[in-house]
Scaffold this motif. Structure first.
Motif, PDB file in Angstrom:
ATOM      1  N   ASN A 100      36.362  18.345  89.738  1.00  8.59           N
ATOM      2  CA  ASN A 100      37.021  18.051  91.013  1.00  8.59           C
ATOM      3  C   ASN A 100      36.786  19.124  92.072  1.00  8.59           C
ATOM      4  OD1 ASN A 100      38.575  20.080  89.960  1.00  8.59           O
ATOM      5  ND2 ASN A 100      40.556  19.109  90.378  1.00  8.59           N
ATOM      6  N   VAL A 101      35.748  19.947  91.878  1.00 11.23           N
ATOM      7  CA  VAL A 101      35.414  20.956  92.882  1.00 11.23           C
ATOM      8  C   VAL A 101      34.693  20.280  94.046  1.00 11.23           C
ATOM      9  CG1 VAL A 101      34.023  22.993  93.404  1.00 11.23           C
ATOM     10  CG2 VAL A 101      35.307  22.876  91.261  1.00 11.23           C
ATOM     11  N   GLN A 102      35.245  20.442  95.220  1.00  8.56           N
ATOM     12  CA  GLN A 102      34.664  19.856  96.425  1.00  8.56           C
ATOM     13  C   GLN A 102      33.732  20.840  97.127  1.00  8.56           C
ATOM     14  OE1 GLN A 102      37.575  18.581  99.281  1.00  8.56           O
ATOM     15  NE2 GLN A 102      36.111  17.456 100.517  1.00  8.56           N
ATOM     16  N   GLU A 103      34.105  22.105  97.084  1.00  4.41           N
ATOM     17  CA  GLU A 103      33.311  23.120  97.775  1.00  4.41           C
ATOM     18  C   GLU A 103      33.439  24.453  97.045  1.00  4.41           C
ATOM     19  OE1 GLU A 103      32.922  23.542 102.377  1.00  4.41           O
ATOM     20  OE2 GLU A 103      34.529  24.918 101.750  1.00  4.41           O
ATOM     21  N   LEU A 104      32.321  25.142  96.927  1.00  3.41           N
ATOM     22  CA  LEU A 104      32.290  26.439  96.265  1.00  3.41           C
ATOM     23  C   LEU A 104      31.613  27.444  97.196  1.00  3.41           C
ATOM     24  CD1 LEU A 104      32.744  28.144  93.701  1.00  3.41           C
ATOM     25  CD2 LEU A 104      30.542  27.305  92.861  1.00  3.41           C
ATOM     26  N   LYS A 105      32.325  28.524  97.506  1.00  8.16           N
ATOM     27  CA  LYS A 105      31.775  29.565  98.366  1.00  8.16           C
ATOM     28  C   LYS A 105      31.673  30.861  97.575  1.00  8.16           C
ATOM     29  CE  LYS A 105      33.733  27.730 102.689  1.00  8.16           C
ATOM     30  NZ  LYS A 105      34.565  28.040 103.877  1.00  8.16           N
ATOM     31  N   TYR A 106      30.600  31.606  97.815  1.00  4.34           N
ATOM     32  CA  TYR A 106      30.434  32.887  97.141  1.00  4.34           C
ATOM     33  C   TYR A 106      29.340  33.686  97.838  1.00  4.34           C
ATOM     34  CZ  TYR A 106      26.617  30.229  94.966  1.00  4.34           C
ATOM     35  OH  TYR A 106      25.511  29.434  94.753  1.00  4.34           O
ATOM     36  N   THR A 107      29.414  35.004  97.694  1.00  2.00           N
ATOM     37  CA  THR A 107      28.379  35.878  98.220  1.00  2.00           C
ATOM     38  C   THR A 107      27.716  36.625  97.074  1.00  2.00           C
ATOM     39  OG1 THR A 107      29.537  36.170 100.325  1.00  2.00           O
ATOM     40  CG2 THR A 107      27.844  37.780  99.782  1.00  2.00           C
ATOM     41  N   PHE A 108      26.408  36.512  97.007  1.00  3.06           N
ATOM     42  CA  PHE A 108      25.578  37.124  95.977  1.00  3.06           C
ATOM     43  C   PHE A 108      25.049  38.450  96.522  1.00  3.06           C
ATOM     44  CE2 PHE A 108      21.227  37.827  94.514  1.00  3.06           C
ATOM     45  CZ  PHE A 108      21.275  37.633  93.146  1.00  3.06           C
ATOM     46  N   ASN A 109      25.327  39.544  95.795  1.00  2.00           N
ATOM     47  CA  ASN A 109      24.934  40.869  96.257  1.00  2.00           C
ATOM     48  C   ASN A 109      24.169  41.615  95.166  1.00  2.00           C
ATOM     49  OD1 ASN A 109      26.825  40.959  98.784  1.00  2.00           O
ATOM     50  ND2 ASN A 109      28.183  40.435  97.088  1.00  2.00           N
ATOM     51  N   VAL A 110      23.182  42.384  95.562  1.00  2.00           N
ATOM     52  CA  VAL A 110      22.439  43.228  94.631  1.00  2.00           C
ATOM     53  C   VAL A 110      22.344  44.631  95.183  1.00  2.00           C
ATOM     54  CG1 VAL A 110      20.222  43.671  93.514  1.00  2.00           C
ATOM     55  CG2 VAL A 110      21.075  41.332  93.681  1.00  2.00           C
ATOM     56  N   LYS A 111      22.755  45.609  94.361  1.00  2.00           N
ATOM     57  CA  LYS A 111      22.593  47.014  94.682  1.00  2.00           C
ATOM     58  C   LYS A 111      21.570  47.629  93.739  1.00  2.00           C
ATOM     59  CE  LYS A 111      27.002  48.511  96.700  1.00  2.00           C
ATOM     60  NZ  LYS A 111      28.165  49.429  96.502  1.00  2.00           N
ATOM     61  N   PHE A 132      20.893  49.111  88.546  1.00  2.00           N
ATOM     62  CA  PHE A 132      20.908  47.747  89.099  1.00  2.00           C
ATOM     63  C   PHE A 132      22.293  47.154  88.913  1.00  2.00           C
ATOM     64  CE2 PHE A 132      20.850  43.209  88.216  1.00  2.00           C
ATOM     65  CZ  PHE A 132      20.091  42.671  89.248  1.00  2.00           C
ATOM     66  N   VAL A 133      22.904  46.714  90.007  1.00  2.00           N
ATOM     67  CA  VAL A 133      24.212  46.057  89.935  1.00  2.00           C
ATOM     68  C   VAL A 133      24.162  44.786  90.763  1.00  2.00           C
ATOM     69  CG1 VAL A 133      26.683  46.236  90.386  1.00  2.00           C
ATOM     70  CG2 VAL A 133      25.408  48.268  89.678  1.00  2.00           C
ATOM     71  N   LEU A 134      24.438  43.669  90.125  1.00  2.00           N
ATOM     72  CA  LEU A 134      24.543  42.381  90.807  1.00  2.00           C
ATOM     73  C   LEU A 134      26.011  41.996  90.776  1.00  2.00           C
ATOM     74  CD1 LEU A 134      22.279  39.271  90.146  1.00  2.00           C
ATOM     75  CD2 LEU A 134      24.740  39.061  90.447  1.00  2.00           C
ATOM     76  N   PHE A 135      26.577  41.685  91.949  1.00  2.00           N
ATOM     77  CA  PHE A 135      27.998  41.346  91.963  1.00  2.00           C
ATOM     78  C   PHE A 135      28.276  40.240  92.975  1.00  2.00           C
ATOM     79  CE2 PHE A 135      27.406  44.620  95.130  1.00  2.00           C
ATOM     80  CZ  PHE A 135      28.261  44.299  96.169  1.00  2.00           C
ATOM     81  N   PHE A 136      29.356  39.510  92.699  1.00  2.00           N
ATOM     82  CA  PHE A 136      29.800  38.434  93.579  1.00  2.00           C
ATOM     83  C   PHE A 136      31.108  38.835  94.249  1.00  2.00           C
ATOM     84  CE2 PHE A 136      27.237  36.164  90.441  1.00  2.00           C
ATOM     85  CZ  PHE A 136      26.464  35.345  91.253  1.00  2.00           C
ATOM     86  N   ASP A 137      31.233  38.469  95.520  1.00  2.00           N
ATOM     87  CA  ASP A 137      32.525  38.566  96.182  1.00  2.00           C
ATOM     88  C   ASP A 137      32.687  37.342  97.088  1.00  2.00           C
ATOM     89  OD1 ASP A 137      30.886  39.168  98.348  1.00  2.00           O
ATOM     90  OD2 ASP A 137      31.465  41.272  98.452  1.00  2.00           O
ATOM     91  N   GLY A 138      33.841  37.237  97.715  1.00  2.00           N
ATOM     92  CA  GLY A 138      34.098  36.099  98.584  1.00  2.00           C
ATOM     93  C   GLY A 138      34.117  34.762  97.876  1.00  2.00           C
ATOM     94  N   ILE A 139      34.431  34.754  96.581  1.00  2.00           N
ATOM     95  CA  ILE A 139      34.428  33.494  95.830  1.00  2.00           C
ATOM     96  C   ILE A 139      35.645  32.661  96.212  1.00  2.00           C
ATOM     97  CG2 ILE A 139      34.482  32.433  93.536  1.00  2.00           C
ATOM     98  CD1 ILE A 139      33.141  34.960  92.449  1.00  2.00           C
ATOM     99  N   GLU A 140      35.389  31.415  96.590  1.00  2.00           N
ATOM    100  CA  GLU A 140      36.449  30.460  96.910  1.00  2.00           C
ATOM    101  C   GLU A 140      36.111  29.111  96.267  1.00  2.00           C
ATOM    102  OE1 GLU A 140      37.575  30.085 101.013  1.00  2.00           O
ATOM    103  OE2 GLU A 140      36.811  32.095 101.473  1.00  2.00           O
ATOM    104  N   VAL A 141      37.088  28.520  95.634  1.00  2.00           N
ATOM    105  CA  VAL A 141      36.913  27.192  95.035  1.00  2.00           C
ATOM    106  C   VAL A 141      37.853  26.229  95.728  1.00  2.00           C
ATOM    107  CG1 VAL A 141      37.034  25.827  92.927  1.00  2.00           C
ATOM    108  CG2 VAL A 141      36.243  28.195  92.818  1.00  2.00           C
TER     109      VAL A 141
END
Length: 226
Positions: free
Chosen positions: A51-62, A214-223
């Motif tokens: 039932n997920v209508q929209e998924l928001k996220y930001t993909f980041n790599v340091k 190497f660090v990959l991280f997500f922020d701004g996740i909204e469901v």
């Protein structure tokens, strides 16, 4: 990963038991007929994705504490609408019908979304898998269950990718090794950590290489649900 442009992927395995005369409500173990890949997907909340209508996220790599990549995505699974927002531009397209016209963007969408939701792709995608009850994780050195995932050699942006995933007794991925095109010389181990729960969907929000450079991280996740 399969259909992935630059990065990796992983898997998990777990076992749970219920007390006598009690009902087992754990989606990962309630059905003994589930395969290992189905149990991993269930443990991460696959049933809550419907039932997920929209998924928001930001993909980041340091890399070495320098932010090399930051991409903000909005994905509408039911309409296949994908929007990429960077500091320079915004691009929107239909992932199913317009991917060929936006290949550069679509490759990155697949890559970034695989890092976010790889456990679900274990049941969404076509692949072969082999389960090992005991294996040594590449970064922690701890004994875990493992699974080797092999994608077909004729499908996706990076065909033939192989993932060796290491998971705990709750079917949650803890580490993995990604081999681009299946080449052992291209092995890249990384952690799966900082899990957060978004309405029953569990997401590892941080992945780190063995040396920490190497660090990959997500922020701004909204469901957003229906």
């Amino acid at each position: 990963m399969k259909n992935l442009y630059i990065f990796l992927a992983a898997v998990i395995i777990v076992a749970c038991t219920s007390c006598k005369n009690e009902t087992n409500n754990d989606p990962a173990t309630a059905d003994p007929e589930k395969t290992i890949v189905e149990k991993i997907a269930a443990a991460n909340g696959l049933e809550n994705f419907d039932n997920v209508q929209e998924l928001k996220y930001t993909f980041n790599v340091k890399v070495n504490d320098s932010l090399r990549t930051s991409r903000a995505w909005t994905w509408e699974p039911k309409t296949n609408r994908v929007t990429l927002t960077t500091k320079d531009s915004t691009v929107a397209y239909d992932h199913k019908t317009e991917a060929a016209n936006h290949e550069w963007v679509d490759q990155r969408f697949i890559n970034d979304q695989y890092w976010l939701l790889f456990p679900f792709h274990l049941v969404w995608d076509k692949m072969e898998w082999k389960h090992e009850e005991k294996a040594i994780a590449p970064i922690s050195g701890e004994e875990m269950q493992s699974m080797t995932i092999t994608y077909p050699s004729d499908i996706g942006y990076t065909p033939g990718d192989v993932y060796e995933v290491f998971f705990d007794d709750n079917f949650m991925i803890q580490e993995w090794i990604y081999r681009s095109g299946g080449n052992p010389e291209n092995a890249f181990p990384a952690t799966w950590e900082d899990y957060k729960d978004f309405g029953g969907i569990k997401i590892a929000t941080r992945h780190t290489s063995k040396d920490g450079s190497f660090v990959l991280f997500f922020d701004g996740i909204e469901v957003v649900r229906e």
